[in-house]
Design an enzyme around this catalytic site. Structure first.
Site, PDB file in Angstrom:
ATOM      1  N   PHE A 123       0.873  -1.168   0.000  1.00  0.00           N
ATOM      2  CA  PHE A 123       0.000   0.000   0.000  1.00  0.00           C
ATOM      3  C   PHE A 123       0.909   1.218   0.000  1.00  0.00           C
ATOM      4  O   PHE A 123       1.815   1.302   0.847  1.00  0.00           O
ATOM      5  CB  PHE A 123      -0.807  -0.090   1.291  1.00  0.00           C
ATOM      6  CG  PHE A 123      -1.773   0.995   1.570  1.00  0.00           C
ATOM      7  CD1 PHE A 123      -2.843   1.233   0.736  1.00  0.00           C
ATOM      8  CD2 PHE A 123      -1.657   1.750   2.723  1.00  0.00           C
ATOM      9  CE1 PHE A 123      -3.768   2.213   1.045  1.00  0.00           C
ATOM     10  CE2 PHE A 123      -2.574   2.719   3.044  1.00  0.00           C
ATOM     11  CZ  PHE A 123      -3.634   2.949   2.194  1.00  0.00           C
ATOM     12  N   THR A 126       2.172   7.058   2.033  1.00  0.00           N
ATOM     13  CA  THR A 126       3.046   8.083   2.609  1.00  0.00           C
ATOM     14  C   THR A 126       3.894   8.759   1.531  1.00  0.00           C
ATOM     15  O   THR A 126       4.433   8.103   0.641  1.00  0.00           O
ATOM     16  CB  THR A 126       3.966   7.435   3.664  1.00  0.00           C
ATOM     17  OG1 THR A 126       3.147   6.728   4.602  1.00  0.00           O
ATOM     18  CG2 THR A 126       4.804   8.457   4.397  1.00  0.00           C
ATOM     19  N   GLU A 127       4.017  10.076   1.663  1.00  0.00           N
ATOM     20  CA  GLU A 127       4.840  10.859   0.726  1.00  0.00           C
ATOM     21  C   GLU A 127       5.774  11.766   1.523  1.00  0.00           C
ATOM     22  O   GLU A 127       5.556  11.982   2.721  1.00  0.00           O
ATOM     23  CB  GLU A 127       3.935  11.735  -0.148  1.00  0.00           C
ATOM     24  CG  GLU A 127       3.010  10.932  -1.035  1.00  0.00           C
ATOM     25  CD  GLU A 127       2.220  11.811  -1.989  1.00  0.00           C
ATOM     26  OE1 GLU A 127       2.424  13.042  -2.004  1.00  0.00           O
ATOM     27  OE2 GLU A 127       1.396  11.235  -2.729  1.00  0.00           O
ATOM     28  N   PRO A 128       6.761  12.358   0.845  1.00  0.00           N
ATOM     29  CA  PRO A 128       7.679  13.236   1.588  1.00  0.00           C
ATOM     30  C   PRO A 128       6.937  14.333   2.356  1.00  0.00           C
ATOM     31  O   PRO A 128       7.292  14.654   3.475  1.00  0.00           O
ATOM     32  CB  PRO A 128       8.568  13.825   0.487  1.00  0.00           C
ATOM     33  CG  PRO A 128       8.546  12.794  -0.605  1.00  0.00           C
ATOM     34  CD  PRO A 128       7.191  12.156  -0.557  1.00  0.00           C
ATOM     35  N   GLY A 131       2.763  12.554   5.582  1.00  0.00           N
ATOM     36  CA  GLY A 131       2.950  11.397   6.479  1.00  0.00           C
ATOM     37  C   GLY A 131       1.697  11.260   7.326  1.00  0.00           C
ATOM     38  O   GLY A 131       0.693  10.705   6.882  1.00  0.00           O
ATOM     39  N   THR A 158       6.623  -0.430   2.221  1.00  0.00           N
ATOM     40  CA  THR A 158       7.001  -1.822   2.497  1.00  0.00           C
ATOM     41  C   THR A 158       6.847  -2.635   1.212  1.00  0.00           C
ATOM     42  O   THR A 158       5.870  -2.451   0.476  1.00  0.00           O
ATOM     43  CB  THR A 158       6.095  -2.389   3.609  1.00  0.00           C
ATOM     44  OG1 THR A 158       6.175  -1.520   4.726  1.00  0.00           O
ATOM     45  CG2 THR A 158       6.526  -3.795   4.024  1.00  0.00           C
ATOM     46  N   GLU A 383       1.283   2.981  10.161  1.00  0.00           N
ATOM     47  CA  GLU A 383      -0.191   2.980  10.086  1.00  0.00           C
ATOM     48  C   GLU A 383      -0.807   3.981  11.058  1.00  0.00           C
ATOM     49  O   GLU A 383      -1.818   3.716  11.700  1.00  0.00           O
ATOM     50  CB  GLU A 383      -0.749   1.562  10.272  1.00  0.00           C
ATOM     51  CG  GLU A 383      -0.180   0.621   9.224  1.00  0.00           C
ATOM     52  CD  GLU A 383      -0.945  -0.662   9.044  1.00  0.00           C
ATOM     53  OE1 GLU A 383      -2.154  -0.689   9.287  1.00  0.00           O
ATOM     54  OE2 GLU A 383      -0.299  -1.645   8.632  1.00  0.00           O
ATOM     55  N   THR A 385       0.823   7.246  13.666  1.00  0.00           N
ATOM     56  CA  THR A 385       1.619   7.299  14.897  1.00  0.00           C
ATOM     57  C   THR A 385       0.704   7.283  16.128  1.00  0.00           C
ATOM     58  O   THR A 385      -0.513   7.492  16.016  1.00  0.00           O
ATOM     59  CB  THR A 385       2.452   8.604  14.933  1.00  0.00           C
ATOM     60  OG1 THR A 385       1.541   9.709  14.948  1.00  0.00           O
ATOM     61  CG2 THR A 385       3.386   8.725  13.740  1.00  0.00           C
TER      62      THR A 385
HETATM   63  C1  LIG Z   1       9.180   0.450   8.661  1.00  0.00           C
HETATM   64  C2  LIG Z   1       8.106   1.317   8.085  1.00  0.00           C
HETATM   65  C3  LIG Z   1       7.270   0.802   7.108  1.00  0.00           C
HETATM   66  C4  LIG Z   1       6.289   1.614   6.530  1.00  0.00           C
HETATM   67  N1  LIG Z   1       5.497   1.095   5.537  1.00  0.00           N
HETATM   68  C5  LIG Z   1       4.624   1.912   4.901  1.00  0.00           C
HETATM   69  C6  LIG Z   1       3.863   1.416   3.787  1.00  0.00           C
HETATM   70  O1  LIG Z   1       3.951   0.239   3.398  1.00  0.00           O
HETATM   71  N2  LIG Z   1       3.034   2.277   3.142  1.00  0.00           N
HETATM   72  C7  LIG Z   1       2.894   3.602   3.526  1.00  0.00           C
HETATM   73  O2  LIG Z   1       2.137   4.316   2.885  1.00  0.00           O
HETATM   74  N3  LIG Z   1       3.606   4.086   4.573  1.00  0.00           N
HETATM   75  C8  LIG Z   1       4.462   3.285   5.262  1.00  0.00           C
HETATM   76  N4  LIG Z   1       5.200   3.771   6.324  1.00  0.00           N
HETATM   77  C9  LIG Z   1       5.086   5.176   6.671  1.00  0.00           C
HETATM   78  C10 LIG Z   1       4.314   5.447   7.948  1.00  0.00           C
HETATM   79  O3  LIG Z   1       2.954   5.158   7.801  1.00  0.00           O
HETATM   80  C11 LIG Z   1       4.561   6.917   8.316  1.00  0.00           C
HETATM   81  O4  LIG Z   1       5.923   7.002   8.686  1.00  0.00           O
HETATM   82  C12 LIG Z   1       3.690   7.413   9.440  1.00  0.00           C
HETATM   83  O5  LIG Z   1       2.363   7.562   9.006  1.00  0.00           O
HETATM   84  C13 LIG Z   1       4.183   8.752  10.013  1.00  0.00           C
HETATM   85  O6  LIG Z   1       4.452   9.689   9.018  1.00  0.00           O
HETATM   86  P1  LIG Z   1       5.869  10.466   9.013  1.00  0.00           P
HETATM   87  O7  LIG Z   1       6.945   9.469   9.150  1.00  0.00           O
HETATM   88  O8  LIG Z   1       5.877  11.368   7.843  1.00  0.00           O
HETATM   89  O9  LIG Z   1       5.859  11.324  10.343  1.00  0.00           O
HETATM   90  P2  LIG Z   1       5.302  12.852  10.530  1.00  0.00           P
HETATM   91  O10 LIG Z   1       3.888  12.926  10.072  1.00  0.00           O
HETATM   92  O11 LIG Z   1       6.297  13.763   9.909  1.00  0.00           O
HETATM   93  O12 LIG Z   1       5.346  12.975  12.079  1.00  0.00           O
HETATM   94  C14 LIG Z   1       6.497  13.364  12.842  1.00  0.00           C
HETATM   95  C15 LIG Z   1       6.068  13.467  14.310  1.00  0.00           C
HETATM   96  O13 LIG Z   1       5.076  14.508  14.434  1.00  0.00           O
HETATM   97  C16 LIG Z   1       3.925  13.961  15.065  1.00  0.00           C
HETATM   98  N5  LIG Z   1       2.732  14.644  14.533  1.00  0.00           N
HETATM   99  C17 LIG Z   1       2.378  14.830  13.238  1.00  0.00           C
HETATM  100  N6  LIG Z   1       1.198  15.440  13.164  1.00  0.00           N
HETATM  101  C18 LIG Z   1       0.766  15.637  14.443  1.00  0.00           C
HETATM  102  C19 LIG Z   1      -0.390  16.245  15.025  1.00  0.00           C
HETATM  103  N7  LIG Z   1      -1.381  16.738  14.279  1.00  0.00           N
HETATM  104  N8  LIG Z   1      -0.484  16.288  16.375  1.00  0.00           N
HETATM  105  C20 LIG Z   1       0.501  15.775  17.157  1.00  0.00           C
HETATM  106  N9  LIG Z   1       1.631  15.185  16.658  1.00  0.00           N
HETATM  107  C21 LIG Z   1       1.756  15.123  15.320  1.00  0.00           C
HETATM  108  C22 LIG Z   1       3.932  12.500  14.705  1.00  0.00           C
HETATM  109  O14 LIG Z   1       3.108  11.729  15.582  1.00  0.00           O
HETATM  110  C23 LIG Z   1       5.409  12.179  14.815  1.00  0.00           C
HETATM  111  O15 LIG Z   1       5.739  11.976  16.166  1.00  0.00           O
HETATM  112  C24 LIG Z   1       6.148   2.967   6.953  1.00  0.00           C
HETATM  113  C25 LIG Z   1       6.979   3.475   7.965  1.00  0.00           C
HETATM  114  C26 LIG Z   1       7.936   2.662   8.529  1.00  0.00           C
HETATM  115  C27 LIG Z   1       8.818   3.225   9.604  1.00  0.00           C
END
Ligand SMILES: Cc1cc2nc3c(=O)[nH]c(=O)nc-3n(C[C@H](O)[C@H](O)[C@H](O)COP(=O)(O)OP(=O)(O)OC[C@H]3O[C@@H](n4cnc5c(N)ncnc54)[C@H](O)[C@@H]3O)c2cc1C
Length: 404
Positions: A123, A126-128, A131, A158, A383, A385
């Site tokens: 699936f 997530t994008e730069p 998230g 993944t 999925e 945080t």
């Molecule tokens: C091993 C691994 C496998 C993954 N596999 C997939 C996959 O198969 N497909 C896919 O699409 N994605 C995948 N992901 C991505 C994952 O879903 C995202 O990393 C996750 O949703 C968080 O997004 P981010 O890393 O951009 O963090 P950010 O959104 O940048 O968050 C950074 C910090 O800010 C906090 N934060 C952000 N917004 C708020 C808010 N409104 N209030 C309070 N705190 C906030 C977050 O909780 C976090 O602590 C994977 C990630 C990992 C590590």
């Protein structure tokens, strides 16, 4: 509510538990060191039908109930998460969207081989810049008559190197509206052919692949070793209209529903991991002597173990309850978020405590608890945080007072 297990449930639970303990836990060090899964382990998973655990029987899957799937995830969580995530990402966010929103033709085409573990799914959301704020999708999909042209990139995907079938979100209407997002089934040529071949998978010509889709380098991760995580790029990728999943403009709603189910799976994996760490701590402290007695004989250790046992029981009820609601078609968004939040944070607490109770041994790669500690953390990130789960729960309590 009745969470008692039928004899079929018990047989399923025991078969997966035996597989994890006898085969996966026996080679966790190799998995961690090589960052690869042995093909024998994936063959074992195939024999148990685990790649089809979320696929209906008519498409060759196991046709399990939500509660049975939850039990399987709990048992998988007791082993190395490289294996657990390999199966759960494919069967969860990889297959569930097609099962739930796919057309009969899409289901016929993809699900039978996905159920057999020949085609691996995932699936890509997530994008730069998107998230936690997944509605911020910037990947574009432009309508060109009989096809769409996709441009953009997805990160932390993944299976991006070893997998072939991705449910991807892209913006079909410019702007920021959630209604402008659509899901597509994108097929991709296998990037890491050697690793895919070792896993008994790999690109089969009959699948066909989308020109302009490629994957980046494999991320070197703290835990979830052997799970293949990479960027996925779309450069003028030509996706036929028959690959639109569900209705145009409904991608946002679809991925929220997909994530609601996925969260019960992550909760169950985390629960299994917490159980495994707790059992390792009981075993070690019952064998290690200090001050002339077993470490488990000290009251400070009793309290630690009693707290963990209690929290595991609480996590189990939250998770089984969310599964129970989903099985009956009842609203379960809040309960799934609560289960995922509680169990993923519990897995981190339990594994850190298990390392502590092992003393210096816990800090070495000789004992599995340090690997468990590294694996646990991702449960609080993937999925959605922990903070996002709290927002989901708070939204149910406070409604519009919680702003996006
Ligand atoms: C091993 C691994 C496998 C993954 N596999 C997939 C996959 O198969 N497909 C896919 O699409 N994605 C995948 N992901 C991505 C994952 O879903 C995202 O990393 C996750 O949703 C968080 O997004 P981010 O890393 O951009 O963090 P950010 O959104 O940048 O968050 C950074 C910090 O800010 C906090 N934060 C952000 N917004 C708020 C808010 N409104 N209030 C309070 N705190 C906030 C977050 O909780 C976090 O602590 C994977 C990630 C990992 C590590």
């Amino acid at each position: 509510m009745d969470f008692s297990l039928s004899s079929d449930d018990r047989m399923l639970q025991e078969s997966v538990r035996d597989f994890v303990e006898e085969q996966a836990n026996a080679c966790w060090k190799d998995i961690d060191r090589t960052d690869e899964l042995p093909d024998s382990l994936l063959d074992g998973a195939r024999q148990l039908g685990l790649f089809g655990l979320s696929i209906p029987a008519e498409y060759g899957g196991l046709g399990l109930s939500v509660q049975q799937k939850t039990l399987v995830h709990e048992m998988l969580g007791r082993g190395p998460w490289g294996l657990a995530s390999f199966i759960s990402v494919h069967t969860g966010i990889g297959c569930v969207g097609i099962v739930r929103f796919g057309s009969p033709a899409q289901k016929d085409r993809y699900l039978p081989k996905m159920a057999k573990g020949e085609w691996l799914g995932s699936f890509a959301l997530t994008e730069p810049g998107a998230g936690s704020d997944a509605g911020g999708t910037a990947t574009t999909a432009v309508d060109r008559g009989d096809h769409y042209v996709l441009n953009g990139s997805k990160i932390f995907i993944t299976h991006a190197g070893v997998g072939e079938i991705f449910v991807c979100t892209a913006r079909t209407t410019p702007g920021h509206s959630n209604r402008g997002i659509t899901s597509f089934i994108v097929t991709k040529e296998t990037t890491d052919k050697a690793e895919a071949a070792a896993a008994g998978m790999g690109h089969e010509p009959s699948l066909g692949w989308t020109r302009g889709v490629s994957a980046g380098k494999k991320e070197d991760k703290m835990g979830w070793r052997a799970s293949d995580t990479r960027e996925l790029h779309f450069e003028d990728a030509v996706v036929p209209k028959e690959n639109v999943l569900g209705e145009v403009g409904k991608g946002f709603v679809q991925f929220l529903k997909t994530l609601d189910s996925g969260r019960i799976g992550v909760a169950a994996l985390s629960l299994g991991l917490a159980e495994g760490a707790y059992e390792e701590a009981v075993k070690y402290t019952s064998q290690r002597k200090q001050f002339g007695r077993y470490v488990a004989g000290f009251q400070g250790v009793h309290f630690a173990l009693a707290d963990l046992a209690t929290e595991i029981e609480a996590g189990r009820f939250l998770t089984y309850h969310a599964a129970w609601l989903k099985q009956r078609g009842k609203p379960h968004k809040t309960e799934a978020a609560m289960a995922k939040l509680y169990c993923s944070e519990l897995a981190t607490r339990a594994t850190i405590k298990a390392v502590q109770l092992h003393g210096a041994n816990g800090y070495t790669t000789e004992y599995p608890v340090e690997r468990m500690m590294r694996d646990a953390k991702v449960g609080e990130i993937g999925e959605g945080t922990s903070e996002v789960q709290r927002l989901v729960i708070a939204r149910q309590i406070l409604g519009d007072l919680v702003r996006d």
